[in-house]
Design a protein around this motif. Structure first.
Motif, PDB file in Angstrom:
ATOM      1  N   MET A 112       3.329   2.279  -0.384  1.00  0.00           N
ATOM      2  CA  MET A 112       4.010   2.710  -1.596  1.00  0.00           C
ATOM      3  C   MET A 112       4.030   1.561  -2.613  1.00  0.00           C
ATOM      4  O   MET A 112       4.364   0.423  -2.267  1.00  0.00           O
ATOM      5  N   ASP A 153       6.334   3.403  -7.595  1.00  0.00           N
ATOM      6  CA  ASP A 153       6.840   4.568  -6.863  1.00  0.00           C
ATOM      7  C   ASP A 153       8.221   4.286  -6.279  1.00  0.00           C
ATOM      8  O   ASP A 153       9.093   5.160  -6.272  1.00  0.00           O
ATOM      9  N   GLU A 209      10.394   7.646   2.157  1.00  0.00           N
ATOM     10  CA  GLU A 209      10.824   8.138   0.844  1.00  0.00           C
ATOM     11  C   GLU A 209      12.229   8.713   0.914  1.00  0.00           C
ATOM     12  O   GLU A 209      13.013   8.594  -0.043  1.00  0.00           O
TER      13      GLU A 209
END
Length: 256
Positions: free
Chosen positions: A1, A5, A206
């Protein structure tokens, strides 16, 4: 990532947590951010649903005293939420990313329209009063709850407004309808969470980032709740929802 992001998810989680604490509509921030971070549509939706799960449990626990007198009356509603939420989650997994990607703009459009109409809907529902503690269950009412629960297990944005309408139309006072909404939402998110986790469609990295942002945002939203005008917050959510809807219609059906 990438760092971009990471910052996007923290900001989206903060915005989602803050808006849910103030006016609702946090999904309009968190779900598109997960897509922008590169998650496939189904994984993004599953991760977003799991992120909403703790808040749904907290809402149900807070409403427990209002629901205690209903007793066995709750059983058919719980079963409707359980079966509908499970079916919605399974439909999401079975349809896969390609089908869900085609439906995203329509789902965002429906959720935005429901959120925009909620003040008028709430006033209409508040005018209804019930004399009975237990409005009778019927095939149509239970069928409506199953359909709403399927929608909740499949996507979820705007589900609370649909539930509130269904319970109030049956004859429940608005306060009790809201408590019932919290309980059934918790059931739907719980079964959907189990379904998505078992299927391996939750992106935990996430999810943790989103939850950190949402926790801080929820605290900030609660602190600002008495200072910011509600009309400003509602307008912001509607503008974001409308923008996301137009973007995903263009991306899905209009982009070359």
């Amino acid at each position: 990532m990438s760092l971009a992001d990471l910052l996007l998810l923290i900001a989206a989680g903060f915005a989602a947590g803050g808006m849910n604490a103030l006016a609702g509509g946090g999904t309009f921030f968190s779900f598109p951010a997960l897509l922008a971070a590169g998650l496939p549509p189904v994984t993004a939706n599953a991760t977003n649903a799991v992120a909403l799960w703790p808040a749904s449990l907290a809402g149900a626990w807070a409403a427990r005293e209002s629901l205690r007198p209903l007793g066995r009356y709750l059983i058919p509603l719980l079963l409707a939420g359980l079966c509908g939420g499970l079916l919605g989650g399974l439909l999401l997994l079975a349809g896969g990313d390609s089908v869900f990607a085609l439906l995203i703009p329509w789902l965002l459009l429906a959720a935005t329209a429901l959120f925009a109409a909620s003040p008028w809907l709430s006033r209409w529902l508040a005018a209804r009063r019930a004399e009975a503690l237990h409005p009778p269950h019927g095939p149509l009412s239970l069928g409506a709850h199953v359909v709403v629960s399927i929608y909740g297990g499949y996507f979820g944005a705007g589900m609370g407004i649909l539930q509130l309408a269904a319970f109030s139309i049956e004859g429940h006072p608005l306060a009790r309808a809201n408590a019932l909404k919290n309980l059934i939402s918790a059931v739907i998110y719980s079964i959907a969470t189990v379904t998505f986790v078992v299927a391996g469609r939750v992106s935990w990295y996430e999810l943790v980032i989103l939850l950190i942002g949402a926790t801080v945002g929820g605290y900030a939203g609660g602190a600002l709740g008495q200072r910011l005008p509600p009309i400003f917050l509602r307008t912001l959510v509607i503008l974001v929802g409308s923008g996301m809807t137009l973007y995903y219609f263009w991306r899905t059906y209009g982009a070359p």
